[in-house]
Design a protein around this motif. Structure first.
Motif, PDB file in Angstrom:
ATOM      1  N   ASP A 169       0.829  -1.196   0.000  1.00  0.00           N
ATOM      2  CA  ASP A 169       0.000   0.000   0.000  1.00  0.00           C
ATOM      3  C   ASP A 169       0.871   1.255   0.000  1.00  0.00           C
ATOM      4  O   ASP A 169       0.646   2.204  -0.773  1.00  0.00           O
ATOM      5  CB  ASP A 169      -0.914  -0.017   1.222  1.00  0.00           C
ATOM      6  N   THR A 173       1.507   4.171  -3.078  1.00  0.00           N
ATOM      7  CA  THR A 173       1.389   5.607  -2.858  1.00  0.00           C
ATOM      8  C   THR A 173       2.662   6.329  -3.292  1.00  0.00           C
ATOM      9  O   THR A 173       2.617   7.376  -3.947  1.00  0.00           O
ATOM     10  CB  THR A 173       1.095   5.903  -1.377  1.00  0.00           C
ATOM     11  N   TYR A 201      -5.735  -2.713  -5.958  1.00  0.00           N
ATOM     12  CA  TYR A 201      -6.135  -2.118  -4.680  1.00  0.00           C
ATOM     13  C   TYR A 201      -6.864  -3.132  -3.813  1.00  0.00           C
ATOM     14  O   TYR A 201      -6.595  -3.245  -2.608  1.00  0.00           O
ATOM     15  CB  TYR A 201      -7.025  -0.902  -4.945  1.00  0.00           C
ATOM     16  N   LEU A 205      -6.000  -4.721  -0.023  1.00  0.00           N
ATOM     17  CA  LEU A 205      -6.926  -4.749   1.110  1.00  0.00           C
ATOM     18  C   LEU A 205      -7.120  -6.160   1.652  1.00  0.00           C
ATOM     19  O   LEU A 205      -7.307  -6.340   2.858  1.00  0.00           O
ATOM     20  CB  LEU A 205      -8.281  -4.168   0.702  1.00  0.00           C
ATOM     21  N   GLN A 246     -13.018  -2.656   5.041  1.00  0.00           N
ATOM     22  CA  GLN A 246     -12.056  -1.599   4.720  1.00  0.00           C
ATOM     23  C   GLN A 246     -12.613  -0.633   3.676  1.00  0.00           C
ATOM     24  O   GLN A 246     -12.400   0.582   3.766  1.00  0.00           O
ATOM     25  CB  GLN A 246     -10.745  -2.201   4.222  1.00  0.00           C
ATOM     26  N   LEU A 247     -13.326  -1.168   2.686  1.00  0.00           N
ATOM     27  CA  LEU A 247     -13.934  -0.291   1.692  1.00  0.00           C
ATOM     28  C   LEU A 247     -14.948   0.650   2.337  1.00  0.00           C
ATOM     29  O   LEU A 247     -15.024   1.838   1.984  1.00  0.00           O
ATOM     30  CB  LEU A 247     -14.609  -1.120   0.596  1.00  0.00           C
ATOM     31  N   ASP A 250     -13.022   3.302   4.042  1.00  0.00           N
ATOM     32  CA  ASP A 250     -12.489   4.260   3.072  1.00  0.00           C
ATOM     33  C   ASP A 250     -13.572   5.259   2.653  1.00  0.00           C
ATOM     34  O   ASP A 250     -13.302   6.461   2.492  1.00  0.00           O
ATOM     35  CB  ASP A 250     -11.961   3.527   1.839  1.00  0.00           C
ATOM     36  N   ASP A 268      -6.915   9.798   4.078  1.00  0.00           N
ATOM     37  CA  ASP A 268      -6.345   9.190   2.870  1.00  0.00           C
ATOM     38  C   ASP A 268      -6.036  10.253   1.817  1.00  0.00           C
ATOM     39  O   ASP A 268      -4.992  10.195   1.158  1.00  0.00           O
ATOM     40  CB  ASP A 268      -7.316   8.151   2.295  1.00  0.00           C
ATOM     41  N   LYS A 273      -3.326   8.999  -0.812  1.00  0.00           N
ATOM     42  CA  LYS A 273      -3.648   7.608  -1.101  1.00  0.00           C
ATOM     43  C   LYS A 273      -4.874   7.534  -1.992  1.00  0.00           C
ATOM     44  O   LYS A 273      -5.866   8.212  -1.763  1.00  0.00           O
ATOM     45  CB  LYS A 273      -3.902   6.839   0.198  1.00  0.00           C
ATOM     46  N   THR A 275      -7.851   5.616  -2.752  1.00  0.00           N
ATOM     47  CA  THR A 275      -8.805   4.586  -2.375  1.00  0.00           C
ATOM     48  C   THR A 275      -9.824   4.434  -3.505  1.00  0.00           C
ATOM     49  O   THR A 275      -9.755   5.120  -4.530  1.00  0.00           O
ATOM     50  CB  THR A 275      -9.489   4.931  -1.046  1.00  0.00           C
TER      51      THR A 275
END
Length: 361
Positions: A169, A173, A201, A205, A246-247, A250, A268, A273, A275
């Motif tokens: 991750d 970035t 992505y 995750l 996690q989604l 985000d 983020d 980042k 997402t």
């Protein structure tokens, strides 16, 4: 004086099933009792003779939080014979691993808030926050060691995946921001409409978040007396649920305010980042989106620009696209449970997926 167990076990925010309607009352009562046992055991193992270490170690645990992973461990055990002392210890080991990762995450993100209180790095400084995270990882390993060699192996494999996911991750970035050495290909930094960006992505995750939630469900099945086939189903379900979790987080990082989420919104975006909402926004060919794409190309240091980016992204169709994608993965997680016999615990696991996914709505 070291932190008393009540400092953690009485903290608000511990998860239960009360927010999921239509569930078996007996199951809810058993899980609530199990969560109380987890809170007491967590406070016991986090305590330390040195009062400063005790306070720093208990800082985030005492703030409450969702305690989602222990809840899943207990609920998965109910697919079998139900929770017991080993299930409780497994749940504590998973929660300690999660808490330890939060100490490290907050240092990397330079976060100011966590669970509605000052983050550990803001309260104690970066060096202490990192060391306390390491201490909690060690404590988690000690708790899991009492559960046997297989549990230790699973814990180690989970930790490797968690760290690998975080490394990938961070690398993605860096590549996007042009600060990597250029030797690593990055689908997230490629063509805006490249479907590989979303796939890459989601793979990150699965390691960064899904692996630990998969282990939470796996431990519950293992120590709750489930057969090997059921444990495999619960493990796969847990990993898929972890990605959904996690989604949803985000999306909340964009959609929620600090006073409702307990965390600083836009973390983020501030870190640059990409997402899922940002990845979808990058597929836009609309000239009116030029400002949003410019702002989300890298870190956003200016508070006013961060507020502008949040406002633009909140109003963008990319948010609904990301929510729809989250919903599809939630449906896949529910479908995995079709291989299990129906019952109150399986019904609760289905409802849990919906509860997780709908947090972002």
């Amino acid at each position: 004086m070291s932190a008393a167990p009540s400092d953690i076990s009485d903290a608000g925010g511990a998860s239960d099933l009360s927010g999921l309607p239509g569930l078996d009352e007996g199951l809810q009562a058993r899980v609530a009792e199990g969560m109380a046992a987890v809170a007491v055991r967590l406070a016991e193992v986090v305590d330390h003779d040195d009062p400063f270490i005790a306070g720093a170690s208990a800082h985030l645990a005492a703030a409450g939080g969702k305690r989602f992973r222990p809840l899943l461990t207990l609920l998965a055990s109910e697919v079998g014979t139900g929770w017991n002392a080993s299930v409780v210890d497994a749940a504590v080991g998973v929660e300690l691993t999660h808490l330890a990762s939060l100490y490290h995450d907050d240092v990397m993100d330079e976060a100011d808030l966590r669970r509605g209180v000052p983050s550990a790095n803001a309260r104690y400084g970066n060096a202490t926050a990192i060391l306390v995270g390491d201490l909690l990882f060690g404590t988690a390993s000690s708790v899991v060691a009492d559960l046997g060699a297989e549990a230790v192996k699973i814990q180690a494999q989970t930790f490797v995946r968690l760290c690998a996911g975080q490394i990938r991750d961070d690398l993605q970035t860096e590549v996007q921001l042009g600060s990597a050495d250029g030797t690593h290909a990055s689908p997230l930094a490629g063509d805006a409409d490249d479907p590989a960006a979303v796939t890459a992505y989601l793979d990150i995750l699965a390691d960064k978040t899904g692996a630990l939630i998969a282990t939470a469900a796996r431990y519950g099945g293992m120590f709750g007396g489930c057969d090997a086939a059921t444990v495999r189903v619960l493990t796969g379900y847990g990993e898929k649920l972890g990605v959904v979790f996690q989604l949803a987080d985000d999306l909340l990082d964009v959609a929620s305010a600090a006073d409702t989420s307990g965390k600083t919104p836009g973390t983020d975006l501030r870190e640059g980042k990409a997402t899922l909402p940002v990845l979808y926004a990058r597929t836009s060919q609309d000239p009116d989106d030029a400002r949003l794409l410019e702002l989300t190309r890298g870190p956003i240091d200016d508070p006013q620009e961060l507020d502008e980016a949040l406002a633009l992204l909140r109003a963008h169709p990319a948010m609904e696209q990301a929510r729809a994608h989250t919903g599809r993965l939630a449906a896949e997680a529910r479908a995995l449970l079709d291989d299990l016999a129906d019952g109150p615990a399986v019904d609760a696991l289905r409802a849990l997926v919906d509860g997780v996914a709908l947090r972002s709505s």
